[in-house]
Design a protein around this motif. Structure first.
Motif, mmCIF file in Angstrom:
data_model
loop_
_atom_site.group_PDB
_atom_site.id
_atom_site.type_symbol
_atom_site.label_atom_id
_atom_site.label_comp_id
_atom_site.label_asym_id
_atom_site.label_seq_id
_atom_site.Cartn_x
_atom_site.Cartn_y
_atom_site.Cartn_z
ATOM 1 N N TYR A 816 0.871 -1.178 0.000
ATOM 2 C CA TYR A 816 0.000 0.000 0.000
ATOM 3 C C TYR A 816 0.903 1.222 0.000
ATOM 4 O O TYR A 816 1.988 1.197 0.590
ATOM 5 C CB TYR A 816 -0.861 0.037 1.263
ATOM 6 C CG TYR A 816 -2.001 -0.948 1.269
ATOM 7 C CD1 TYR A 816 -3.229 -0.620 0.697
ATOM 8 C CD2 TYR A 816 -1.871 -2.188 1.874
ATOM 9 C CE1 TYR A 816 -4.289 -1.511 0.714
ATOM 10 C CE2 TYR A 816 -2.930 -3.088 1.891
ATOM 11 C CZ TYR A 816 -4.137 -2.745 1.312
ATOM 12 O OH TYR A 816 -5.176 -3.626 1.321
ATOM 13 N N ASN A 818 -0.578 4.492 0.475
ATOM 14 C CA ASN A 818 -1.205 5.644 1.126
ATOM 15 C C ASN A 818 -1.821 5.324 2.485
ATOM 16 O O ASN A 818 -2.430 6.178 3.089
ATOM 17 C CB ASN A 818 -2.253 6.263 0.207
ATOM 18 C CG ASN A 818 -3.279 5.240 -0.248
ATOM 19 O OD1 ASN A 818 -3.139 4.058 0.065
ATOM 20 N ND2 ASN A 818 -4.293 5.683 -0.957
ATOM 21 N N VAL A 819 -1.695 4.096 2.930
ATOM 22 C CA VAL A 819 -2.236 3.765 4.250
ATOM 23 C C VAL A 819 -1.229 2.923 5.030
ATOM 24 O O VAL A 819 -0.331 2.307 4.459
ATOM 25 C CB VAL A 819 -3.563 2.979 4.154
ATOM 26 C CG1 VAL A 819 -4.680 3.837 3.607
ATOM 27 C CG2 VAL A 819 -3.397 1.736 3.312
ATOM 28 N N GLU A 820 -1.390 2.931 6.353
ATOM 29 C CA GLU A 820 -0.592 2.043 7.203
ATOM 30 C C GLU A 820 -1.542 1.386 8.186
ATOM 31 O O GLU A 820 -2.671 1.855 8.367
ATOM 32 C CB GLU A 820 0.510 2.829 7.932
ATOM 33 C CG GLU A 820 0.085 4.182 8.499
ATOM 34 C CD GLU A 820 -0.328 4.160 9.956
ATOM 35 O OE1 GLU A 820 0.159 3.296 10.706
ATOM 36 O OE2 GLU A 820 -1.149 5.006 10.352
ATOM 37 N N TYR A 821 -1.117 0.281 8.761
ATOM 38 C CA TYR A 821 -1.939 -0.345 9.800
ATOM 39 C C TYR A 821 -1.101 -0.441 11.057
ATOM 40 O O TYR A 821 -0.186 -1.237 11.144
ATOM 41 C CB TYR A 821 -2.422 -1.735 9.369
ATOM 42 C CG TYR A 821 -3.542 -2.254 10.241
ATOM 43 C CD1 TYR A 821 -4.858 -1.911 9.976
ATOM 44 C CD2 TYR A 821 -3.274 -3.051 11.343
ATOM 45 C CE1 TYR A 821 -5.890 -2.349 10.787
ATOM 46 C CE2 TYR A 821 -4.303 -3.491 12.169
ATOM 47 C CZ TYR A 821 -5.607 -3.144 11.877
ATOM 48 O OH TYR A 821 -6.631 -3.572 12.696
ATOM 49 N N ARG A 822 -1.385 0.418 11.975
ATOM 50 C CA ARG A 822 -0.662 0.494 13.245
ATOM 51 C C ARG A 822 0.845 0.485 13.032
ATOM 52 O O ARG A 822 1.582 -0.298 13.617
ATOM 53 C CB ARG A 822 -1.066 -0.630 14.202
ATOM 54 C CG ARG A 822 -2.489 -0.611 14.691
ATOM 55 C CD ARG A 822 -3.065 0.680 15.204
ATOM 56 N NE ARG A 822 -2.313 1.509 16.127
ATOM 57 C CZ ARG A 822 -2.714 1.845 17.341
ATOM 58 N NH1 ARG A 822 -3.841 1.402 17.826
ATOM 59 N NH2 ARG A 822 -2.009 2.657 18.068
ATOM 60 N N PRO A 826 1.258 -2.456 5.134
ATOM 61 C CA PRO A 826 0.913 -3.829 4.762
ATOM 62 C C PRO A 826 1.006 -4.056 3.255
ATOM 63 O O PRO A 826 1.086 -3.107 2.468
ATOM 64 C CB PRO A 826 -0.532 -3.970 5.216
ATOM 65 C CG PRO A 826 -0.980 -2.620 5.652
ATOM 66 C CD PRO A 826 0.080 -1.634 5.349
ATOM 67 N N GLN B 60 -5.652 -4.629 6.913
ATOM 68 C CA GLN B 60 -5.830 -3.453 6.067
ATOM 69 C C GLN B 60 -6.975 -3.690 5.091
ATOM 70 O O GLN B 60 -7.754 -2.788 4.797
ATOM 71 C CB GLN B 60 -4.525 -3.139 5.322
ATOM 72 C CG GLN B 60 -4.565 -1.858 4.507
ATOM 73 C CD GLN B 60 -4.947 -0.638 5.341
ATOM 74 O OE1 GLN B 60 -4.344 -0.362 6.367
ATOM 75 N NE2 GLN B 60 -5.987 0.056 4.912
ATOM 76 N N ILE B 306 -10.760 -2.222 14.495
ATOM 77 C CA ILE B 306 -10.006 -2.084 13.241
ATOM 78 C C ILE B 306 -9.480 -0.660 13.135
ATOM 79 O O ILE B 306 -10.224 0.297 13.345
ATOM 80 C CB ILE B 306 -10.914 -2.403 12.026
ATOM 81 C CG1 ILE B 306 -11.312 -3.879 12.020
ATOM 82 C CG2 ILE B 306 -10.231 -2.024 10.712
ATOM 83 C CD1 ILE B 306 -10.236 -4.831 11.575
ATOM 84 N N TYR B 307 -8.188 -0.574 12.840
ATOM 85 C CA TYR B 307 -7.555 0.723 12.682
ATOM 86 C C TYR B 307 -7.714 1.166 11.218
ATOM 87 O O TYR B 307 -7.407 0.421 10.309
ATOM 88 C CB TYR B 307 -6.073 0.593 13.039
ATOM 89 C CG TYR B 307 -5.241 1.815 12.736
ATOM 90 C CD1 TYR B 307 -5.206 2.885 13.616
ATOM 91 C CD2 TYR B 307 -4.482 1.889 11.576
ATOM 92 C CE1 TYR B 307 -4.440 4.005 13.330
ATOM 93 C CE2 TYR B 307 -3.720 3.002 11.289
ATOM 94 C CZ TYR B 307 -3.706 4.059 12.177
ATOM 95 O OH TYR B 307 -2.935 5.165 11.900
ATOM 96 N N SER B 309 -6.525 4.017 8.768
ATOM 97 C CA SER B 309 -5.550 5.114 8.763
ATOM 98 C C SER B 309 -6.106 6.376 8.114
ATOM 99 O O SER B 309 -5.748 7.467 8.489
ATOM 100 C CB SER B 309 -4.243 4.626 8.144
ATOM 101 O OG SER B 309 -3.977 5.178 6.918
ATOM 102 N N ARG B 310 -7.001 6.234 7.158
ATOM 103 C CA ARG B 310 -7.572 7.432 6.536
ATOM 104 C C ARG B 310 -9.043 7.603 6.920
ATOM 105 O O ARG B 310 -9.857 8.039 6.110
ATOM 106 C CB ARG B 310 -7.421 7.349 5.023
ATOM 107 C CG ARG B 310 -5.977 7.572 4.592
ATOM 108 C CD ARG B 310 -5.736 7.071 3.192
ATOM 109 N NE ARG B 310 -6.349 7.938 2.184
ATOM 110 C CZ ARG B 310 -5.726 8.952 1.606
ATOM 111 N NH1 ARG B 310 -4.489 9.236 1.953
ATOM 112 N NH2 ARG B 310 -6.315 9.681 0.697
ATOM 113 N N VAL B 384 -4.443 8.351 17.884
ATOM 114 C CA VAL B 384 -4.751 7.102 17.187
ATOM 115 C C VAL B 384 -6.126 6.570 17.603
ATOM 116 O O VAL B 384 -6.821 5.933 16.822
ATOM 117 C CB VAL B 384 -3.649 6.062 17.486
ATOM 118 C CG1 VAL B 384 -3.935 4.768 16.774
ATOM 119 C CG2 VAL B 384 -2.301 6.597 17.057
ATOM 120 N N ARG B 387 -9.009 6.866 15.407
ATOM 121 C CA ARG B 387 -8.962 6.266 14.063
ATOM 122 C C ARG B 387 -9.227 4.763 14.137
ATOM 123 O O ARG B 387 -8.799 4.017 13.271
ATOM 124 C CB ARG B 387 -7.608 6.532 13.410
ATOM 125 C CG ARG B 387 -7.455 7.958 12.893
ATOM 126 C CD ARG B 387 -6.429 8.057 11.782
ATOM 127 N NE ARG B 387 -5.090 7.720 12.236
ATOM 128 C CZ ARG B 387 -4.267 8.568 12.855
ATOM 129 N NH1 ARG B 387 -4.653 9.805 13.094
ATOM 130 N NH2 ARG B 387 -3.064 8.200 13.204
#
Lengths: 1160, 495
Positions: A816, A818-822, A826, B60, B306-307, B309-310, B384, B387
């Protein structure tokens, strides 16, 4: 490639980061060193040239040495090379000598004193031969002319042009049966006497008669006038045509130059109708759009889901495009399109399996082999070639309404009447404003505005020359092509250097080409914008300045602008007020692409002995592309954009590199009546490309047209791009056997591996078998004066195609962006890699005949049947698998067709070049789909429910891929002005139901081809090529778009809207009503119906040329050679059963070219 | 010279043979091309980091708008559960969703995207499971990676079952067709299972995940790790992973869905008694989304969240009005509806932090007819906690326990624990099962605004009239989504 693998293993990130740059630097260095050393060798070699051994002095000291070491010493200090037989000289020993500054001639004389040896200088070589006869005797014999004594004559046979030594040339003593062949170095020895006549012959060359006047002969054979017709250039190995069983057509420079001097693709189109450039009504004569090219109709079932090319740099070729081989190496369509035609020496079109199997996985769609000129040795010669071309827009087919007519049509169609919501007042004002404009004489001819007569020029200068060890050629071309739309041009500059160097059994060749191309698209944008603008609008305001908006009608009471009709589609993404495209064009907008290309081909040839030759070739291509699109803030497409985001700049950059190597071994043996030849090739190739895009916004001023001056990146945008690397390995074995030149057999086997395919199906074998019968060589025809050539051929074999995106065969993930997960970036699955994805294979059958009668009529005919299995298609799968689908081999299609080429020579006097011939080429191909994938089936199903004004393509089993689907129409009901259809159940209805669609036509022509004549009398020549096409249907889309589905209220329309559409009950009309009997606007859209199926018959004058070849006398007076002036013209006339606008996005143009060729 | 030539030829011959052999040996290697912008399967799974990246890819995927990032929480499911107003326009997508018009092309697109996206995440899980035994990972890491992948596979399938199958209805629908349960990484269509079999497959995966994840039962409160810049993130933020307790919670859900109250209660209590999750303390709670300490979704109660991010870009469009009136595309409620949901007319109910009249309000009231939820506002990029979208919360465990409890009295006790934590008076045990169920439904409505779970509750209980709705009588037709057309066309029907 290995570097990256190493770097990946070791994880050396810096190396990985810069390795492409590093490798590039290394390659450049290597190349520079190589070119330098070649040039130096050339310089040193040319020092030797012209020097006589009498003038070169040498210091030498010999101390009881033998002759061989003495010769070596001389070789080391002088530019001369010695040729001798070891047996002859090995007995001369014990030489002691200490000489200062003695001439080489004297020295050798001294060395050979007392021996039976004699010597002779040929250029930089000194030949030492045994002299059996004493000098006195010899003189006597010559003087008396009664020589009968046996003398060994030795000699070498060369190609007069290329200086290549000719292996296995036949040397016969005239009137005897005594024959010898030249060896691997082109040398021969024959026992005869001085004064006899020798016949030296080789296939494809003119036989030469030589009277022996000397014991050492140098024979230079000239290629026969028909030579190229005698040799099939396959790009890997050459084969004589008389032993070739495949279907191939070769055109030499002379033939090409009769058609065109600007583009080899257009020339081929006229010369061979199986080479097709499908007409694209949209692109017209835009010099910056690459044409689609297909050979014999193409074999791949094109994915009907595909929506245009996403890649502007054309790195991915069309799935049906043939393979282009330039000087032995694969090249792109773009390079061929930009190629300087004056540099082409021959073009060979390989069609069937017998000819294309050597290209294995790449040959399914046919192969076009192009060879460029090689320098001719001799003294320095300069060739100059200039042309001036004129591109004049051709607007036949456009028949638009003028201001008055358009206004009347609007008035009549009820555009200005609407009683709903008080709109009538506004409409009255608009009507009044338009009427006023018409009355005041406004009648803008919009389509003339962006056009011009483009004047282009081309210059080519070519310098060639060289002695026998070295030949060189240098060429520089500047080609400027100005299109028919203002500001649209294409400039190509090409520099080329060719060097050939021969030493002993080795020959080295290096061919370096640099190309720089710069193309601008017209700032006027798409031509279709202009065709739809209403003629009662003026582009200028009362001050004579360009308007931004074309119409501004205000309410008299409030002064407010009337916005009720602001839904004009400007075709530039903005729907709203009609904009003035001339205003946008007047700003500094930019839409340009450029590329620079470096091509280097290097070849080494090793003639091991008279029957074995090894060739190694390596090619490197590097192309750098850039595209720029700049629109300043003032551009009207930013009308509704925030201030700081007005103006945009899009920059694309791309790199494409190709590295390919060949190793070929060829053997040739003949004994008695058997002739056997074979070759084996190993071929390795890597092709990679990448593309990046960035877009910046916020360019306040039209003169700030640099990317870096942008205010920011576009909101929420990111750099985008593509990347691909593919590798292939191929091994090839080919064997040919001929018995008595009557029965011919050949076989090819190729094993190809490609990285594009699944790990389970990496390698695929391809093969071909061919047989031929030279009937002319049979006893019963041998003496025939009627039949001059008669040959029957048959080939069968498989070839493949691999035109699809990389990495479909492997499962890959992407990160990805433009996004991250914690805190972790990913990865996600990009697609399912089908490990069993295999090559698409085409089984080709070809039967052909070549016939020449009365030395006047030549005829070639082929019938072919090509069955393609496993077209690569996207297969939809159940979404419960987590994927929308995958790529698999699915879709079988069969192509069948014939081609006939006939030429009749009315006058043939090659001696004074007078000839007159007429020719006709006919081609037909039809296809049938045998199997389709479930995905296509589902798409077909969906076509039954979707309404479309363009017939939707469908692939149905048992049908041709070219059929057109639509609802059968019964025409326009004279009572109502509505269209009547026949429903599936046979009933008549006025309701269009897509489920009623049936096959309403087939675009496959019954017959198409070209015919014409070539004439030359006393240096004045005339050529014409006329194309014809009959049978086959076309859906006249421009009638639908420009006459039926028109929006009279908004856009200008074809004249037929005003005159030929249904107007009142009782009218028998071809076109639907605008306002029907009930006074209501009839449904706006006409969907795919059989009403617009028309027969696609036409005859078109595709090209014509007139030339004058200067007489030898005139040339001499002017101190020139081979001077010729030519006038070319293209698209001369067109008579067609379909009347439609051609050139929608860019107009068609007629071109006229004046060309001058000379050398001095 | 002749001799020289011969030896030379010999050399060339040997050289050619040698190079040919080399070439043939390295052929396959040469044809292995490494895409520069993509990563190949064997390369990715050659490091622990690759597994981590792939594993996080599952989450994700679940954070996408087509999944828990919108439609399976505050989007599609809550529209169906009639949480929002602004549905009067029948031609708007929202209007059509609120009318359960699944055959409409726009609604079909939403349903298809939910189906496709969850299966894409399942394929990602199977992609990891296919490679997890390749020997790269140490035993502990492998247990976690495998456990979470199996768990997520079951979790995602279970939600698909809850959407695309009938309710279990105590076994009455056990043999009705459900969905395909993907256990392998393949593109070949997999057969649809019967509902009972599909649930069994979920249960088996969850049990295996429970056993594998038991080696790490830790929970690090999301808030405590806020702003962590640690490079070792694999075992951090456990609540944003399908952790050991989340697996148990999912099992509790599953057993209640199947009507297996004994096991449902057992698993719900295991989570409750782990004491790793606690109700939010209302006195210290911050509800100002511009502050870094704000916590409007009560993160300490999250068993699994669930996180996203946007989230801001998605949520702001729906839950924030730029003008002082509601916008067409927004999701809001009316004060009247909220008052009914939170029973504000009853004495002492005003202190409920979830209610619109609480002093620390989770609501942004533009007018009486337009009230936006602030739950998913994230106006402080450092925060955080704003989000994350809750997927399983502690309160649901109490509700499951309440429904599964052997007696109404015991069940009421569990309900009361949540009620007391929310500062509303405890209930005395209702007189009948129906009254008790009505109380549970009320609690679900209060607790899960913009979280999607209410829809599943309505469906499980077969509620025929959804409060706040358009008066549509709810049947199986409304409660069960149709499978995507492509699934019917290209899938195997199975049963």
């Amino acid at each position: 490639m290995n570097f990256s693998a190493y770097a990946a293993r070791t994880g050396d990130s810096i190396f990985r980061k810069y390795h492409t740059t590093l490798i590039y630097c290394m390659r450049v260095t290597l190349l520079t060193c190589f070119v330098l050393s070649m040039s130096l060798q050339m310089v040193s070699a040319s020092n030797a040239k012209g020097q006589s051994m009498a003038n070169v002095n040498v210091d030498i000291k010999l101390d009881n040495e033998d002759l061989i070491s003495a010769i070596k010493k001389i070789q080391n200090t002088t530019p001369f090379r010695f040729l001798y037989r070891t047996a002859d000289v090995k007995n001369i020993n014990h030489i002691t000598l200490s000489e200062k500054s003695v001439s080489v001639e004297r020295l050798i004389k001294e060395l050979l004193t007392g021996s039976t040896l004699t010597f002779k200088q040929i250029d930089d070589r000194i030949l030492i031969v045994r002299n059996n006869v004493t000098t006195g005797n010899k003189l006597e014999e010559i003087n008396s002319g009664t020589s009968r004594a046996d003398t060994t004559i030795s000699g070498t046979v060369f190609d007069a042009k290329t200086k290549d030594r000719i292996v296995r040339a036949t040397v016969t003593i005239k009137h005897t049966k005594k024959t010898v062949f030249t060896d691997a170095r082109g040398n021969f020895r024959i026992s005869t006497s001085l004064g006899t006549v020798l016949l030296v012959s080789y296939i494809g060359y003119e036989t030469q008669e030589i009277t022996v006047t000397d014991k050492v002969l140098e024979v230079r054979l000239k290629e026969s006038a028909q030579s190229l017709e005698g040799v099939v250039v396959t790009g890997i190995v050459n084969q004589t045509k008389s032993t070739f069983t495949g279907a191939a057509r070769t055109f030499n420079a002379e033939e090409l130059s009769k058609v065109s001097n600007s583009n080899v693709l257009t020339a081929l189109k006229s010369l061979d109708p199986s080479f097709q450039i499908p007409e694209n009504l949209n692109i017209g004569s835009n010099p910056n759009v690459l044409p689609d090219v297909v050979l014999r109709g193409g074999n791949t079932l094109v994915d009907i889901r595909q929506t245009g090319a996403a890649n502007p740099f054309n790195y991915q070729s069309q799935p049906n495009a043939p393979l282009f081989i330039l000087d032995g190496f694969e090249t792109s369509l773009q390079r061929i399109n930009d190629l300087d035609m004056n540099r082409i020496s021959s073009v060979t079109i390989l069609k069937d399996a017998g000819a294309t199997a050597i290209y294995g996985s790449r040959g399914a769609n046919g192969v076009i082999v192009i060879e460029q000129l090689r320098p001719v040795e001799g003294k320095l010669r300069i060739n100059y070639n200039a042309s001036l071309s004129i591109e004049a827009p051709d607007l036949t087919g456009y028949d638009l309404l003028n201001a008055r007519e358009k206004f009347d049509l609007e008035d009549r169609s009820g555009v200005f009447s609407n009683t709903f919501n008080n709109q009538q007042n506004d409409l009255d004002l608009i009507r009044q404003s338009r009427l006023q404009a018409v009355a005041s004489g406004v009648n803008t001819d919009w389509i003339a505005k962006p056009l011009r007569t483009g004047v282009g020029q081309k210059h080519n200068i070519y310098i060639e020359g060289g002695a026998d060890a070295v030949t060189y050629g240098m060429s520089l071309t500047y080609d400027q092509n100005n299109g028919a739309m203002k500001g649209s041009d294409r400039k190509t500059t090409t520099a080329n250097s060719f060097l050939s160097y021969r030493i002993k059994k080795f020959q080295f060749r290096n061919d370096l080409t640099l190309t720089y191309n710069n193309a601008n698209n017209s700032p006027y944008g798409s031509f279709s914008q202009y065709a739809q603008l209403n003629p009662y609008w003026s582009p200028y305001d009362s001050n004579g300045d360009l308007k931004v908006y074309l119409e501004d009608v205000r309410r008299t009471t409030t002064g407010e602008r009337i916005t009720s009709s602001d839904y004009y589609n400007n075709l530039n993404g903005y729907i709203g007020r009609p904009l003035n495209p001339l205003y946008n064009a007047s700003l500094n907008v930019k839409d340009a692409t450029k590329y620079s290309l470096l091509t280097n081909n290097f070849e080494t040839r090793f003639q091991a002995n008279d029957w074995l030759r090894l060739t190694a070739r390596i090619a490197y291509n590097k192309q750098t592309n850039q595209s720029d699109i700049f629109l300043p803030a003032q551009h009207s497409s930013f009308a509704e954009t925030k201030t700081f985001e007005k103006g945009s700049y899009t920059r694309g950059t791309g790199n494409n590199s190709m590295l390919e190597g060949f190793l070929t071994g060829e053997v040739n043996k003949s004994f008695n009546k058997h002739m056997l030849s074979g070759s084996a090739t190993l071929n390795v190739k890597e092709n990679s490309y990448d593309v990046q895009y960035v877009k910046a916004v916020g360019f306040p001023n039209p003169s700030l047209d640099e990317l870096i001056l942008g205010n920011s990146y576009e909101l929420d945008s990111k750099p985008t791009g593509l990347e691909s690397t593919s590798r292939t390995i191929g091994t090839l074995a080919r064997a040919a056997y001929a018995y008595d030149n009557r029965y011919l057999f050949d076989a090819t086997y190729r094993l190809d591996g490609s990285s594009l395919f699944g790990t389970d199906k990496r390698f695929a074998p391809f093969w071909s078998l061919g047989a031929g019968w030279n009937a002319k060589n049979e006893e019963f025809l041998k003496e025939s004066q009627i039949v001059n050539e008669a040959r029957l051929r048959y080939t069968i074999g498989t070839t493949g195609s691999q035109s699809f995106e990389s990495y479909k065969g492997i499962t890959t993930s992407q990160y990805y962006t433009n996004v991250e997960y914690r805190g972790v970036i990913p990865s996600y699955l990009l697609g399912y890699g089908n490990e069993t994805l295999a090559w698409q294979k085409t089984l080709k059958n070809n039967v052909g005949i070549d016939l020449t009668l009365f030395n006047r009529l030549s005829l070639t005919a082929n019938y072919f049947n090509e069955r393609t299995k496993g077209s690569i298609a996207f297969i939809s799968t159940a979404p419960s698998s987590g994927f929308a689908g995958y790529y698999d081999n699915m879709g079988d299609v069969v192509n069948k067709g014939y081609e006939i080429y006939a030429r009749y020579n009315l006058i043939a006097k090659p001696a004074n070049r007078n000839n007159w011939s007429v020719f006709a080429n006919v081609f037909h191909v039809s296809n049938k789909i045998e199997k389709i994938s479930s995905t296509i089936q589902a798409l077909n199903e969906r076509a039954n429910t979707s309404l479309s004004s363009v017939p939707l393509p469908r692939y149905a089993e048992g049908q041709s891929a070219n059929v057109i689907w639509g609802v059968p129409s019964l025409g326009i009901d004279p009572a109502s002005g509505n269209e009547l259809f026949r429903a599936r159940d046979g009933s008549i209805t006025s309701v269009y139901d897509p489920a009623d669609q049936v096959i309403i036509g087939d675009a496959t022509p019954t017959m198409s081809g070209t015919f014409g004549t070539n004439l030359e009398l006393n240096g004045i020549g005339f050529n014409i090529y006329i194309r014809f096409n009959f049978g086959g249907d076309a859906y006249n889309q421009t009638l639908v778009d420009r006459v039926e589905n028109v929006n009279v209220a908004q856009y200008n329309v074809d004249r037929r809207v005003a005159t030929e559409r249904w107007q009142q009950p009782g009218d028998v009309s071809y076109y639907r009503a605008i306002v029907n009997y009930a006074g209501k606007e009839s449904p706006f859209i006409t969907y795919a119906t059989s009403r617009f199926i028309q027969k696609n018959n036409f005859i078109a004058g595709e090209s014509a040329s007139v030339y004058y070849r200067f007489s030898d006398k005139l040339n001499k007076t002017l101190r020139l050679h081979n001077t010729k002036v030519t006038l070319f013209s293209s698209d001369i006339f067109r008579v067609a059963s379909i009347k439609r606008e051609r050139g929608l996005d860019y107009p068609y143009a007629r071109s006229f070219t004046f060309q001058l060729q000379t050398s001095f | 010279m002749k001799f020289n030539n011969l030896t030379f030829n010999k050399h060339i011959f040997h050289f050619s043979i040698l190079s040919l052999m080399l070439v043939i040996c390295s052929c396959n290697k040469f044809l292995d091309v490494n895409p520069k912008t993509q990563i190949k399967e064997e390369d990715q799974f050659s490091t622990k980091q690759g597994f981590t990246d792939g594993l996080f890819g599952i989450y994700q995927g679940a954070a996408q708008p087509a999944s828990y990032g919108k439609h399976l929480t505050f989007g599609f499911l809550d529209m169906l559960a009639q949480r929002y107003e602004n549905k009067s326009i029948t031609t708007s997508v929202f209007g059509k969703i609120a009318r359960y018009n699944y055959t409409d092309a726009d609604v079909q697109k939403v349903v298809d995207s939910v189906f496709n996206n969850n299966y894409a995440s399942i394929a990602q899980a199977n992609f990891i499971l296919k490679n997890v035994d390749n020997g790269v990972l140490d035993a502990t890491t492998k247990a976690i990676v495998k456990g979470e992948s199996l768990g997520m596979r079951a979790f995602l399938h279970f939600d698909l079952i809850r959407m695309f199958s009938n309710s279990y209805s105590d076994g009455a629908n056990a043999s009705t067709p459900s969905i395909a349960y993907l256990k392998t990484f393949t593109v070949k269509p997999t057969e649809r299972l019967k509902l009972a079999d599909a649930l069994d497959a979920c249960e088996a995966d969850l049990k295996e995940a429970e056993q594998l994840l038991s080696i790490n039962q830790d929970i690090d409160q999301i808030a405590q790790n806020q702003g962590s810049i640690s490079a070792e993130l694999f075992l951090k933020f456990r609540q944003n992973h399908l952790n050991y307790w989340a697996v148990k919670a999912t099992l509790a859900r599953l057993y209640l869905f199947k009507g297996d109250k004994v096991n449902a209660l057992k698993y719900a209590l295991e989570v409750i008694n782990s004491n790793r999750f606690s109700f939010v303390n209302q006195s210290t709670l911050v509800v100002d989304a511009t502050l870094v300490t704000s916590d409007l979704t009560f993160s300490s109660e999250h068993i699994f969240s669930i996180y996203v991010s946007r989230l801001k870009t998605v949520a702001d469009v729906l839950f924030k009005a730029e003008t002082s009136v509601g916008e067409v595309g927004d999701l809001w409620s009316t004060r009247t509806n909220l008052n009914a949901t939170y029973q504000t007319t009853l004495p002492n109910y005003g202190s409920d932090v979830r209610s619109p009249i609480a002093s620390k309000s989770l609501w942004n009231e533009l007018s009486a007819s337009i009230v936006y939820s602030k739950k998913l506002w994230s106006d402080k990029s450092d925060n955080v906690k704003q989000r994350i979208i809750p997927v399983i919360k502690l309160a649901e465990m109490y509700y499951i326990a309440a429904e599964s409890a052997p007696s109404i009295a015991e069940g009421t006790n569990y309900l009361n624990i949540v009620r007391v934590a929310r500062l509303i008076p405890a209930l005395s045990p209702p007189a009948s099962q129906a009254l008790f169920d009505a109380e549970v439904q009320l609690e679900y409505r209060k607790e899960f605004y913009a979280e999607g779970q209410l829809w599943f509750y309505y469906k499980r209980k077969g509620v025929t009239t959804i409060p706040g709705g358009l008066g549509i009588s709810m049947t199986n037709l409304q409660y069960t989504f149709p499978l995507p057309v492509a699934e019917l066309e290209f899938g195997t029907s199975g049963i």
